[in-house]
Motif scaffolding. Structure first.
Motif, mmCIF file in Angstrom:
data_model
loop_
_atom_site.group_PDB
_atom_site.id
_atom_site.type_symbol
_atom_site.label_atom_id
_atom_site.label_comp_id
_atom_site.label_asym_id
_atom_site.label_seq_id
_atom_site.Cartn_x
_atom_site.Cartn_y
_atom_site.Cartn_z
ATOM 1 N N GLU A 116 3.701 1.302 -5.392
ATOM 2 C CA GLU A 116 2.347 1.596 -4.817
ATOM 3 C C GLU A 116 1.834 0.621 -3.594
ATOM 4 O O GLU A 116 1.455 0.853 -2.666
ATOM 5 C CB GLU A 116 1.387 1.575 -5.857
ATOM 6 N N ARG A 119 3.807 1.388 -0.611
ATOM 7 C CA ARG A 119 3.267 2.624 0.060
ATOM 8 C C ARG A 119 1.781 2.008 0.818
ATOM 9 O O ARG A 119 1.630 2.518 1.784
ATOM 10 C CB ARG A 119 2.624 3.422 -0.971
ATOM 11 N N VAL A 120 0.966 1.169 0.048
ATOM 12 C CA VAL A 120 -0.062 0.776 0.767
ATOM 13 C C VAL A 120 0.026 0.040 1.838
ATOM 14 O O VAL A 120 -0.800 -0.021 3.186
ATOM 15 C CB VAL A 120 -1.027 0.227 -0.306
ATOM 16 N N VAL A 127 -7.326 -4.421 0.005
ATOM 17 C CA VAL A 127 -7.912 -3.043 -0.237
ATOM 18 C C VAL A 127 -9.254 -2.949 -0.782
ATOM 19 O O VAL A 127 -10.142 -2.267 -0.526
ATOM 20 C CB VAL A 127 -6.946 -2.088 -1.108
ATOM 21 N N GLN A 202 -7.818 3.728 4.479
ATOM 22 C CA GLN A 202 -6.695 4.952 4.415
ATOM 23 C C GLN A 202 -5.991 5.239 5.897
ATOM 24 O O GLN A 202 -4.847 5.390 5.832
ATOM 25 C CB GLN A 202 -7.811 6.411 4.379
ATOM 26 N N ILE A 205 -2.992 2.765 5.444
ATOM 27 C CA ILE A 205 -1.891 3.539 4.757
ATOM 28 C C ILE A 205 -1.062 4.415 5.411
ATOM 29 O O ILE A 205 0.066 4.504 5.624
ATOM 30 C CB ILE A 205 -2.682 3.957 3.370
ATOM 31 N N THR A 206 -2.224 5.032 6.159
ATOM 32 C CA THR A 206 -1.407 6.411 7.118
ATOM 33 C C THR A 206 -0.520 5.424 7.998
ATOM 34 O O THR A 206 0.816 5.981 8.358
ATOM 35 C CB THR A 206 -2.290 7.040 7.827
ATOM 36 N N ASN A 208 0.909 2.769 7.893
ATOM 37 C CA ASN A 208 2.420 1.839 7.323
ATOM 38 C C ASN A 208 3.077 3.058 6.854
ATOM 39 O O ASN A 208 4.400 2.372 6.885
ATOM 40 C CB ASN A 208 1.352 1.286 5.931
ATOM 41 N N GLN A 209 2.753 4.099 6.760
ATOM 42 C CA GLN A 209 3.927 4.967 6.390
ATOM 43 C C GLN A 209 4.792 5.590 7.481
ATOM 44 O O GLN A 209 5.796 6.475 7.360
ATOM 45 C CB GLN A 209 3.150 6.263 5.543
#
Length: 240
Positions: A116, A119-120, A127, A202, A205-206, A208-209
């Motif tokens: 997790e 992912r973040v 956060v 958010q 996170i987007t 980062n992926q």
């Protein structure tokens, strides 16, 4: 007469050893896992990734148990994530690593907290704003000046990010560092969950992926600009 017990199974008299199955290597010789320098470097890098993932999972457990101070947790977590990303920036390592899920399956490791966190792409303290920050009235002139400087820095980070989007800088490696600076500067000013703060997280996170060179579409860019502008307005409202 008492029979003599043997420490091994008796061998039939008809057994004849098969010399073709004899060892063809020197059993006293060290077995090398890699033949070349490049192979050794690759194995070392994969081992380092394994270590980072395991360490991150243990770090998250320690933080949840209040066994480590927030500042120390944040520093270690940020450093570990940087190292993880830096290693996978190498195409050869990334190709061998494949993906986090495949790497975990290959080595049979269960690391839900590290999964997790990766992912973040940022510490829990980023956060969710640290409880050490405060918007209470400053008790002294010096503290008031410090608070004013932090507010100014956060405002500048918002403006810098929004300008970058307007200028068409839409790749992950361009936007993610700038947006990280936004959330970090905001957390130094306030621990309030102001309107649209969650949209900053958010989008982090987007981004980062995404792959480093991947770019947002025009529609995503418009949504990003609107969301961060709304977050900026929400941040400003906490200061009034």
């Amino acid at each position: 007469m008492i029979p003599v017990q043997q420490g091994y199974a008796p061998t039939p008299h008809s057994y004849v050893p098969n010399t073709n199955l004899s060892a063809t290597i020197n059993l006293d010789e060290e077995v090398k896992l890699a033949e070349t320098r490049a192979e050794r470097d690759l194995q070392d890098s994969l081992a380092e990734l394994f270590s980072i993932i395991i360490s991150l999972d243990e770090l998250e457990k320690a933080y949840l148990k209040d066994a480590i101070p927030e500042a120390e947790y944040t520093e270690i977590c940020e450093r570990s994530l940087r190292q993880y990303k830096a290693l996978l920036a190498d195409e050869k390592i990334a190709k061998e690593f494949k993906s986090l899920e495949e790497f975990k399956a290959q080595w049979d490791i269960e690391v839900p907290r590290a999964t997790e966190r990766i992912r973040v792409g940022m510490p829990s303290t980023t956060v969710t704003a640290s409880s050490s920050s405060s918007t209470a009235p400053a008790p002294s002139h010096a503290a008031s000046n410090t608070s004013g400087i932090l507010i100014l820095e956060a405002t500048q980070e918002f403006i810098t990010f929004l300008d970058a989007v307007k200028l068409g800088l839409l790749s992950k490696d361009q936007l993610h560092p700038l947006l990280s600076d936004v959330i970090q500067s905001v957390n130094k000013v306030t621990d309030k969950d102001f309107d649209n703060r969650g949209k900053i997280v958010q989008w982090l996170i987007t981004l980062n992926q995404m792959k480093a060179t991947d770019e947002l579409s025009e529609q995503q860019a418009r949504e990003l600009e609107m969301d961060i502008q709304q977050a900026y307005n929400g941040f400003r409202q906490t200061l009034t």
